[in-house]
Write an enzyme that holds these catalytic residues in place. Structure first.
Site, PDB file in Angstrom:
ATOM      1  N   TYR A 173       8.393  -1.143   2.052  1.00  0.00           N
ATOM      2  CA  TYR A 173       9.016  -1.303   0.653  1.00  0.00           C
ATOM      3  C   TYR A 173       8.144  -0.743  -0.232  1.00  0.00           C
ATOM      4  CZ  TYR A 173      10.807  -3.881  -3.485  1.00  0.00           C
ATOM      5  OH  TYR A 173      11.247  -3.919  -4.449  1.00  0.00           O
ATOM      6  N   LYS A 177       9.511   2.646  -2.289  1.00  0.00           N
ATOM      7  CA  LYS A 177       9.702   2.643  -3.979  1.00  0.00           C
ATOM      8  C   LYS A 177       8.620   3.596  -4.286  1.00  0.00           C
ATOM      9  CE  LYS A 177      12.626  -0.710  -4.588  1.00  0.00           C
ATOM     10  NZ  LYS A 177      13.931  -0.271  -5.039  1.00  0.00           N
TER      11      LYS A 177
END
Length: 305
Positions: A173, A177
């Site tokens: 993640y 991001k």
């Protein structure tokens, strides 16, 4: 409301719940016609997540309040899904003014336990999903500009504090991001000539993805009923970035949490030294230590002890 987005057409991905739902409702309240995209999957990206039609419920909520909305259920991390997202806006409302990229899910694991599939799936939805929707929207806007109809278009991408600082147990993640931040900067540089402004937000709010983290931050009578971690706190900034009011803003990253908005500076040169010749390893090490002594220390990774 002020009608900040009156007459505009806005696409919001992952708009069935959480931040996406809050953004869609806030944009509609300011006069935008909204394409509500959501697959209706669970937190980990599969199943229904306990709700068969979250996108339809959001669209119904918008229309019940006098707004206009249409549902899109395609997978925006596929070429066909991203293309149909743009075409849904054009075929339904005749234009596309703003793209809000928000869709995502979690597959949290420590790195030694993180499977290749969990890495690929998170990268696919977050990073590839941002890329494909941006690519197809930008293709439309470029064609409009070349036809002499230069748009006043906006893109709002969604990063995270995990992308800015890293987050323990979220290597996939965090990397996705962080990639969205790089994509935002490149898109802002490339698309400005076509009338497109591209920015990113790094929100902190209570959603399905963070409900355990912010479980104890609900509104109380003592704080005047202000729910600091409500996703609706992030949406006003997204609405402004998605409107003509932000025409001069592009290539910027904002953190948004509760009542706080912060412009993030990103990577900037710190202390430096130039020998004017090749270093030996020992010399390079001594120089690096001296520079680190003069540099500001990094902020801690989320979850680090």
């Amino acid at each position: 409301m002020t009608g900040l987005c009156e007459g505009s057409v806005v696409v919001v991905t992952g708009a069935g719940r959480g931040l996406g739902r809050a953004h869609a409702l806030a944009l509609a309240a300011e006069g935008a016609r909204v394409v509500v995209n959501d697959l209706g999957v669970g937190l980990a990206g599969s199943g229904s997540g306990g709700a068969a039609e979250p996108a339809q419920r959001v669209a119904d909520e918008i229309t019940a309040h006098g707004g206009q909305a249409v549902v899109h259920r395609g997978d925006i991390a596929t070429t066909d899904g991203a293309a149909s997202l743009v075409s849904t806006a054009l075929e339904t409302y005749g234009r596309l003014d703003t793209l809000v990229n928000n869709a995502g899910f979690l597959r949290d694991r420590m790195l030694v336990n993180l499977s290749e599939d969990d890495w690929d799936d998170v990268m696919r939805v977050h990073l590839k999903g941002h890329f494909l929707t941006l690519k197809h929207a930008a293709g439309h806007w470029r064609a409009e500009a070349k036809a002499g109809r230069t748009p006043r278009a906006r893109v709002v991408n969604t990063s995270s504090g995990a992308g800015l600082l890293g987050s323990v147990g979220q290597g996939n993640y965090s990397a996705a991001k962080a990639g969205i931040l790089g994509l935002t900067l490149v898109a802002a540089a490339e698309l400005g000539r076509y009338g497109v402004r591209v920015n990113a937000v790094a929100p902190a709010a209570r959603t399905r993805m963070t409900e355990q983290t912010f479980a104890d931050t609900m509104a109380t009578p003592e704080d005047g009923g202000f729910d600091a971690m409500a996703p609706e706190n992030v949406s006003p900034l997204v609405v402004w970035l998605g409107s003509d009011a932000s025409a001069e803003v592009s290539g910027r990253v904002f953190e948004a949490e509760a009542g706080r908005i912060t412009v993030m500076d990103g990577w900037r040169p710190g202390p430096t030294v130039d020998k004017g010749a090749r270093w030996s390893p020992a010399e390079a090490g001594e120089a690096a230590r001296a520079l680190l002594a003069d540099a500001e220390g990094p902020r801690p990774v989320y979850g680090a002890e």
